[in-house]
Design a protein around this motif. Structure first.
Motif, PDB file in Angstrom:
ATOM      1  N   ARG A 252       0.833  -1.202   0.000  1.00 41.49           N
ATOM      2  CA  ARG A 252       0.000   0.000   0.000  1.00 41.49           C
ATOM      3  C   ARG A 252       0.872   1.259   0.000  1.00 41.49           C
ATOM      4  N   GLU A 256       1.031   4.361  -2.675  1.00 42.09           N
ATOM      5  CA  GLU A 256       0.847   5.768  -2.326  1.00 42.09           C
ATOM      6  C   GLU A 256       1.990   6.621  -2.868  1.00 42.09           C
ATOM      7  N   ALA A 289      -4.300   2.328  -3.819  1.00 35.68           N
ATOM      8  CA  ALA A 289      -3.637   3.481  -3.216  1.00 35.68           C
ATOM      9  C   ALA A 289      -3.075   4.409  -4.283  1.00 35.68           C
ATOM     10  N   GLU A 293      -4.300   8.391  -4.972  1.00 36.26           N
ATOM     11  CA  GLU A 293      -3.472   9.599  -5.032  1.00 36.26           C
ATOM     12  C   GLU A 293      -3.817  10.432  -6.264  1.00 36.26           C
TER      13      GLU A 293
END
Length: 426
Positions: A252, A256, A289, A293
């Motif tokens: 994850r 990100e 993730a 973003e």
């Protein structure tokens, strides 16, 4: 995208009978091959990479190509391949290579190989060629085909490609052309800022070493004891023993950090996004993730939120994500113009496989250069290659050849400039 542009990008490479020599250059081995019609036409020849001694490494590369050349059903027209940088790729100069240290200082690899093989040589970055291959025969035509089938007038012309593995690489194809930049250093995405550690570059959070390091820290084990990413991926899925929460969080966090960097790139490029490399197999663990973003927001001084990107991003690897992307179109007609008013992009995984995409990109890149009249890096007519049948095993370079390679392999010297002319005396 117009039909003419589509034809220009895809070209009839599948029916092209020309043969191009290829090389997959790694830190531990060199894998030589040949491509015809976008597909391998000989068995791969693998040789160990002697990365510490330049002349031995150059002899191995030359001999590897010569062995493969002897296996080709017809003489090849060029050699085209990816090689680690930094490099002046258009001029074939390799320098300061981390996993191939013997090339530090500037080695004219392109010119050396042209002299040894007698055909033009084209060298590029692997991220660039990966993106080129996916734009020609992979992700870009795949998405446009879905839109056409759905009856949407929208078409995409541009593609950002990212490879996640040992490092974080990238490439950009714009309107069917590979964008290299003035120093052949475009899309060096590994140097973008790291959201999770702003004093570092993003590659320290988007790479194999990053996933292992985060997993080890969260699982409370020594970093050297961390499993490899495939095992961490299996742990995250519940298919292998281990700390599942740590495995899920490791992927994850990578998503990100990658998403933050890709969002910065998309603010400039506005294109589809395709992801390849060894860690792309774990897409279900990091894509949510990453896309989160892209669809995130900024907070202004007055507290107001604005979208990070104007266009909306959709991951299309899940059935729901693909359906949402296709059905999010907003088809309108103004006077006689029908258009899709929905600003959106798709994010997905390589449709060809990373190695196959790089090979296809290298092949078509060479054909385009040849069709445009390219002769060689030095722009001198190349001598036709000589072939013997059947192919003989490669022989070690002879002393004269070794001396020639040694001379050619000297690091590039700075240009010498004459002193300014003195003013004429009365």
């Amino acid at each position: 995208m117009t039909r003419a542009m589509t034809r220009a990008m895809t070209r009839d490479y599948e029916n092209d009978r020309r043969i191009v020599l290829t090389l997959d250059a790694g830190g531990t081995s060199f894998r030589f091959g040949a491509t015809r019609g976008g597909k391998p036409c000989v068995n791969t020849v693998t040789m160990p990479a002697r990365t510490e001694e330049l002349h031995a490494c150059l002899r191995d590369i030359c001999n590897g190509f010569i062995r493969v050349r002897g296996l080709c059903p017809e003489p090849p027209v060029a050699a085209s391949f990816a090689f680690p940088g930094p490099a002046d790729y258009p001029n074939g100069i390799i320098s300061n290579v981390g996993n191939l240290p013997c090339f530090g200082g500037g080695v004219p690899l392109g010119a050396i190989l042209e002299e040894a093989l007698g055909v033009p040589v084209f060298i590029n970055n692997d991220g660039d060629l990966f993106t080129c291959g996916e734009a020609i025969g992979g992700f870009l035509p795949y998405v446009n085909g879905l839109l056409e089938k759905a009856g949407s007038p929208k078409r995409f012309n541009n593609l950002l490609g990212f490879t996640i593995g040992t490092g974080f690489g990238g490439g950009l194809v714009r309107n069917g052309e590979l964008f290299l930049g003035d120093n052949s250093m475009a899309a060096e995405v590994w140097l973008l800022r790291n959201k999770l550690a702003p004093s570092m570059n993003v590659e320290e959070s988007v790479s194999i070493r990053a996933v292992r390091r985060v997993y080890a820290g969260l699982a409370g084990i020594a970093s050297g004891a961390a499993p490899d990413p495939r095992d961490i991926e299996a742990i995250a899925r519940g298919d292998a023993p281990g700390n599942r929460d740590a495995a899920i969080e490791a992927y994850r966090r990578m998503g990100e950090a990658a998403g933050d960097a890709i969002a910065n790139a998309l603010a400039v490029a506005d294109s589809l996004v395709v992801i390849g490399g060894g860690l792309s197999a774990g897409a279900p663990l990091f894509l949510p993730a990453l896309v989160g973003e892209l669809n995130g927001a900024y907070t202004l001084p007055d507290g107001k939120k604005i979208r990070r990107l104007v266009q909306k991003a959709f991951e299309i690897e899940s059935a729901g994500g693909l359906e949402a992307f296709i059905n999010s179109g907003d088809i309108r007609t103004a006077r006689t113009v029908t258009y899709d008013a929905s600003a959106r992009i798709a994010v997905g995984i390589s449709r060809l496989g990373t190695s196959a995409a790089i090979a296809l990109g290298a092949y078509v890149f060479a054909l385009r250069k040849l069709d445009a009249g390219a002769v060689s890096i030095r722009q001198q007519p190349a001598q036709p290659a000589q072939f013997t049948q059947p192919a003989q095993p490669a022989q070690p370079a002879q002393p004269a050849q070794a001396a020639q390679l040694a001379k050619l392999a000297q690091p590039a010297q700075p240009a010498q400039f004459a002193q300014p002319a003195q003013p004429a005396q009365p």
